[in-house]
Write a protein that holds these residues in place. Sequence first.
Motif, PDB file in Angstrom:
ATOM      1  N   ARG A  94       0.831  -1.200   0.000  1.00 40.31           N
ATOM      2  CA  ARG A  94       0.000   0.000   0.000  1.00 40.31           C
ATOM      3  C   ARG A  94       0.870   1.255   0.000  1.00 40.31           C
ATOM      4  O   ARG A  94       2.074   1.186   0.143  1.00 40.31           O
ATOM      5  CB  ARG A  94      -0.911  -0.004   1.228  1.00 40.31           C
ATOM      6  N   HIS A  95       0.219   2.387  -0.118  1.00 41.18           N
ATOM      7  CA  HIS A  95       0.936   3.654  -0.143  1.00 41.18           C
ATOM      8  C   HIS A  95       1.386   4.104   1.241  1.00 41.18           C
ATOM      9  O   HIS A  95       2.358   4.834   1.363  1.00 41.18           O
ATOM     10  CB  HIS A  95       0.062   4.756  -0.748  1.00 41.18           C
ATOM     11  N   HIS A  96       0.646   3.707   2.282  1.00 39.41           N
ATOM     12  CA  HIS A  96       0.943   4.163   3.632  1.00 39.41           C
ATOM     13  C   HIS A  96       0.591   3.100   4.663  1.00 39.41           C
ATOM     14  O   HIS A  96      -0.195   2.202   4.407  1.00 39.41           O
ATOM     15  CB  HIS A  96       0.108   5.420   3.965  1.00 39.41           C
ATOM     16  N   VAL A  97       1.147   3.277   5.858  1.00 41.72           N
ATOM     17  CA  VAL A  97       0.712   2.543   7.039  1.00 41.72           C
ATOM     18  C   VAL A  97      -0.549   3.250   7.530  1.00 41.72           C
ATOM     19  O   VAL A  97      -0.599   4.477   7.574  1.00 41.72           O
ATOM     20  CB  VAL A  97       1.805   2.579   8.135  1.00 41.72           C
ATOM     21  N   HIS A  98      -1.563   2.466   7.909  1.00 41.54           N
ATOM     22  CA  HIS A  98      -2.829   3.029   8.373  1.00 41.54           C
ATOM     23  C   HIS A  98      -2.895   2.990   9.889  1.00 41.54           C
ATOM     24  O   HIS A  98      -2.676   1.942  10.500  1.00 41.54           O
ATOM     25  CB  HIS A  98      -4.007   2.233   7.804  1.00 41.54           C
ATOM     26  N   LEU A  99      -3.221   4.127  10.492  1.00 47.50           N
ATOM     27  CA  LEU A  99      -3.310   4.258  11.943  1.00 47.50           C
ATOM     28  C   LEU A  99      -4.638   4.907  12.311  1.00 47.50           C
ATOM     29  O   LEU A  99      -5.250   5.597  11.489  1.00 47.50           O
ATOM     30  CB  LEU A  99      -2.150   5.119  12.464  1.00 47.50           C
ATOM     31  N   SER A 100      -5.052   4.704  13.544  1.00 45.91           N
ATOM     32  CA  SER A 100      -6.327   5.240  14.005  1.00 45.91           C
ATOM     33  C   SER A 100      -6.146   6.021  15.295  1.00 45.91           C
ATOM     34  O   SER A 100      -5.336   5.657  16.146  1.00 45.91           O
ATOM     35  CB  SER A 100      -7.310   4.088  14.239  1.00 45.91           C
ATOM     36  N   ALA A 101      -6.922   7.069  15.457  1.00 50.94           N
ATOM     37  CA  ALA A 101      -6.933   7.818  16.714  1.00 50.94           C
ATOM     38  C   ALA A 101      -7.848   7.141  17.725  1.00 50.94           C
ATOM     39  O   ALA A 101      -7.889   7.520  18.881  1.00 50.94           O
ATOM     40  CB  ALA A 101      -7.384   9.256  16.465  1.00 50.94           C
ATOM     41  N   ASP A 102      -8.577   6.131  17.283  1.00 51.31           N
ATOM     42  CA  ASP A 102      -9.578   5.452  18.104  1.00 51.31           C
ATOM     43  C   ASP A 102      -9.186   3.987  18.291  1.00 51.31           C
ATOM     44  O   ASP A 102      -9.084   3.238  17.325  1.00 51.31           O
ATOM     45  CB  ASP A 102     -10.935   5.566  17.411  1.00 51.31           C
ATOM     46  N   LYS A 103      -8.999   3.590  19.529  1.00 51.56           N
ATOM     47  CA  LYS A 103      -8.594   2.213  19.850  1.00 51.56           C
ATOM     48  C   LYS A 103      -9.653   1.201  19.392  1.00 51.56           C
ATOM     49  O   LYS A 103      -9.322   0.099  18.948  1.00 51.56           O
ATOM     50  CB  LYS A 103      -8.377   2.104  21.360  1.00 51.56           C
ATOM     51  N   THR A 104     -10.927   1.576  19.487  1.00 53.57           N
ATOM     52  CA  THR A 104     -12.013   0.682  19.085  1.00 53.57           C
ATOM     53  C   THR A 104     -11.952   0.379  17.593  1.00 53.57           C
ATOM     54  O   THR A 104     -12.127  -0.764  17.177  1.00 53.57           O
ATOM     55  CB  THR A 104     -13.382   1.300  19.448  1.00 53.57           C
ATOM     56  N   ILE A 105     -11.677   1.388  16.797  1.00 56.70           N
ATOM     57  CA  ILE A 105     -11.573   1.182  15.346  1.00 56.70           C
ATOM     58  C   ILE A 105     -10.375   0.288  15.026  1.00 56.70           C
ATOM     59  O   ILE A 105     -10.469  -0.623  14.209  1.00 56.70           O
ATOM     60  CB  ILE A 105     -11.490   2.526  14.599  1.00 56.70           C
TER      61      ILE A 105
END
Length: 181
Positions: free
Chosen positions: A122-133
Amino acid sequence: MLSEKENTKLSKLLSYILRHKPEEYGIELGENGYTNVDELITKLNAHNENISFEILQHIVDTNNKKRFAFNEDLTKIRASQGHSVDVELGYTEQQPPEILYHGTVEKFLIAIMKDGLQKMKRHHVHLSADKTIATKVAERRGKPIILEIKAAEMFAAGYTFYHSDNGVWLTDHVPVEFIES
């Protein structure tokens, strides 16, 4: 309008086309990953998908991960992130929150703790600001393990972050020293 099963099927097809294999349907992704809506509908119908603008808009509006976005006048559509094809999405650099999260499973943990988080195909590593997500993302592959990413420290060290239209934080690589399991 659409059953949940039909909606999921078409959403997955749109992800496949707009993120990974547009050429299989004769689609070209232009500036910022957009393609013409009318052309997309025509090409999908040529493959017996029976889709209209109203159905396409319903898929975009109801997708729980907000994977797709129209341009302002609804004449073009794109995937918000997750591309494996070469496309520049036009996101601007943004300062991330102090901590971001990444959901994974045990079979990847050794490699992550050795080499950090890699974008792979992929183009990027995906991160979330929400632990649930982050947990929901990881659950698709097994028992979730949630990694804390020291995003503010990364940013201060010169790493670049982007924030996609659907709320996903993107970066090129997360070195091990910024990961806590």
